[in-house]
Design a protein around this motif. Sequence first.
Motif, PDB file in Angstrom:
ATOM      1  N   PHE A 250       0.813  -1.215   0.000  1.00 49.62           N
ATOM      2  CA  PHE A 250       0.000   0.000   0.000  1.00 49.62           C
ATOM      3  C   PHE A 250       0.853   1.275   0.000  1.00 49.62           C
ATOM      4  N   GLY A 251       2.119   1.127  -0.390  1.00 49.54           N
ATOM      5  CA  GLY A 251       2.991   2.286  -0.529  1.00 49.54           C
ATOM      6  C   GLY A 251       3.414   2.908   0.775  1.00 49.54           C
ATOM      7  N   LEU A 252       3.409   2.126   1.854  1.00 51.32           N
ATOM      8  CA  LEU A 252       3.783   2.631   3.180  1.00 51.32           C
ATOM      9  C   LEU A 252       5.203   2.195   3.507  1.00 51.32           C
ATOM     10  N   ALA A 253       6.072   3.166   3.735  1.00 49.51           N
ATOM     11  CA  ALA A 253       7.471   2.857   4.032  1.00 49.51           C
ATOM     12  C   ALA A 253       7.595   2.219   5.411  1.00 49.51           C
ATOM     13  N   HIS A 254       8.456   1.214   5.497  1.00 48.49           N
ATOM     14  CA  HIS A 254       8.645   0.531   6.776  1.00 48.49           C
ATOM     15  C   HIS A 254       9.416   1.409   7.764  1.00 48.49           C
ATOM     16  N   GLU A 255      10.263   2.296   7.253  1.00 48.23           N
ATOM     17  CA  GLU A 255      11.045   3.195   8.115  1.00 48.23           C
ATOM     18  C   GLU A 255      10.754   4.637   7.691  1.00 48.23           C
ATOM     19  N   ASN A 353       3.267   3.581  10.538  1.00 45.05           N
ATOM     20  CA  ASN A 353       3.619   2.497   9.610  1.00 45.05           C
ATOM     21  C   ASN A 353       4.158   1.287  10.368  1.00 45.05           C
ATOM     22  N   GLY A 354       3.516   1.008  11.489  1.00 46.69           N
ATOM     23  CA  GLY A 354       3.844  -0.168  12.278  1.00 46.69           C
ATOM     24  C   GLY A 354       5.037  -0.004  13.213  1.00 46.69           C
ATOM     25  N   LYS A 355       5.747   1.123  13.145  1.00 49.44           N
ATOM     26  CA  LYS A 355       6.919   1.355  13.980  1.00 49.44           C
ATOM     27  C   LYS A 355       6.545   2.183  15.217  1.00 49.44           C
ATOM     28  N   ARG A 356       7.056   1.766  16.373  1.00 54.15           N
ATOM     29  CA  ARG A 356       6.822   2.523  17.592  1.00 54.15           C
ATOM     30  C   ARG A 356       7.617   3.811  17.562  1.00 54.15           C
ATOM     31  N   LYS A 357       6.892   4.917  17.748  1.00 49.51           N
ATOM     32  CA  LYS A 357       7.534   6.226  17.731  1.00 49.51           C
ATOM     33  C   LYS A 357       7.507   6.915  19.094  1.00 49.51           C
TER      34      LYS A 357
END
Length: 366
Positions: A250-255, A353-357
């Motif tokens: 879906f065009g979402l960057a992992h980082e 995008n799934g990463k804890r911020k």
Amino acid sequence: MEPLKNMYDTAALQGIADIAAASVQPFDRQVFLQGVFAQGWEELELKQRMRRIATVLNSMLSGNYKNDIEQVLKFTNAVIKAQPANTFIYMFIPDMVEQYGQAHPAISLQAMERITQLISCEFAIRPYLISDLQGTLQQMLAWAEHPHASVRRLASEGCRPRLPWGMALPALKKDPSPILPILERLKDDPSEFVRRSVANNLNDITKDNPQVALDIARRWMGHSTHTDKIVKHGCRTLLKRGDTAALGLFGLAHEPECSVTGLQLLKKRISIGDHLHFSFSLVNEGTATVPLRVEYAITYAKANNKQGRKVFKITENTYVPGAVVSFSRKQSFADMTTRKHYAGKHTIEILVNGKRKASAELVVMG
């Protein structure tokens, strides 16, 4: 909120008895009502009440399933003709087929085709899938082309590997390939009701066979607006897990080049039944406009010193370089049928995008 089991009140049961008396011969209203309202009725929960109604109604029939199912179908047709506002109270009808019809699968599947047009047979069909997977799926594949949307939906919903509150289907959790022809046939169904079931089935598959689900998603993406929506909803568990392949689809960057600042909890100590109020800001630190999926996760204290984590979506949007967007949300800590809360330390995380911020701790008091 009033317990759902209370829908089986005196007026509802008398209405059921009236329809049965007019369509099932012979039928004694008083015997039926006395059997249903016998000792212990008030203590029974929803599914237990459903089971008692099914059991009492079956006890009033001949004991010959081939004859009895005809009476059940007469009753079903009478209810359909009456067009009741609440069809959910008739969930005891599929339960009769589940309890008493497994020795006669062909007759029972034929009956389900009609009954599901009143009330879904998604739970009732599952023992039939366990006893004869190939034969039952063959019938469900044929149902995928039925003119009635509820029958087509049963083709997908009934074979979900992980149907909530439904009997487990270990064979399909291990290998979902027998389901795929049904999903292929229904992926462009004209009914959103059916397509939603296809998406939920696909999401079930992601939990045990993510690669199979991703292969389907890649094949369906761009096929139509219908399949694009199915794929997005069907991959929601993978997206919540931060799965790299699903994010990329879906065009979402992992980082992503972004940060979350100013995470604040209105109260760091709340009681069970309260709301957690929190706020934060999202900053796009990159030089390009990017799509970002913003979520929060709560790690709950559970019984026996265990923990459980649940992810909640906030939004998915595009953000220009330097954008600073503020969010304010609340999360209920009231007990529900699907989630019970326990006193103890909890953690909230903000995910992009799934990463804890960002993260913060709170204490829930009993």
